[in-house]
Design an enzyme around this catalytic site. Sequence first.
Site, PDB file in Angstrom:
ATOM      1  N   SER A  34     -52.497  57.145  39.566  1.00 22.51           N
ATOM      2  CA  SER A  34     -53.144  58.375  40.020  1.00 22.51           C
ATOM      3  C   SER A  34     -52.511  59.561  39.290  1.00 22.51           C
ATOM      4  CB  SER A  34     -52.946  58.531  41.532  1.00 22.51           C
ATOM      5  OG  SER A  34     -53.515  59.738  41.982  1.00 22.51           O
ATOM      6  N   GLY A  37     -54.737  60.759  34.193  1.00 19.98           N
ATOM      7  CA  GLY A  37     -55.754  61.403  33.361  1.00 19.98           C
ATOM      8  C   GLY A  37     -57.029  60.600  33.185  1.00 19.98           C
ATOM      9  N   SER A 106     -56.810  50.170  39.434  1.00 20.10           N
ATOM     10  CA  SER A 106     -56.747  48.741  39.061  1.00 20.10           C
ATOM     11  C   SER A 106     -55.306  48.294  38.800  1.00 20.10           C
ATOM     12  CB  SER A 106     -57.602  48.487  37.812  1.00 20.10           C
ATOM     13  OG  SER A 106     -58.901  48.988  37.959  1.00 20.10           O
TER      14      SER A 106
END
EC number: 2.7.1.25
Length: 198
Positions: A34, A37, A106
Amino acid sequence: MQNIHPIFDKVLSRQHKEQLLQQKSVVIWMIGLSGSGKSTIAKEVEKSLHQQGFLTQLLDGDNLRTGINNNLGFSEADRLENIRRSAETAKLFLNCGIITICSFISPTKQIRELAAGVIGQEDFLEVYVNAPFEECERRDVKGLYAKARKGEIKNFTGLDAPFEAPEQPFLELRTDQKDLPTCTQELLQAILPRIQIS
């Protein structure tokens, strides 16, 4: 399952749609912590592709969690289901000939293998948007790191939940070392040969 009768073999093929759109479809699966970018680069790449005449769809983790995935939390099982549904959605766009840009943390190899298995390995372009945890925490664009440090968010990726860096991504973008225009151009140059019809 005995009362389900798929018609995959009776619908127009992906090739028909790619020919209509004059482009080849792929799924660009952008991963990273998180604040690394992912979404920012995804938006810039989509804008640039649109200006060049390509039809795209951007799927962002936060956006999907307000709709199709709004009943899921952040347990391991829910994270897997979040990615499964997101990958199935991306596959629908892929089969419509649309260049699909996905932005999802992910965090584990298992999750990424699940997504690649749904989409198809040959169409799954894994892009690792790499910035160290400390840099993402310094940016803290959503205020999530501060909440995680206070214990308000559990299982926060990189802090008390693992992030497994990919070993061989299609492309790695170091956003702590390069600016947004440079990262955007690197991604565009890498994908253009895959989406252009010669």
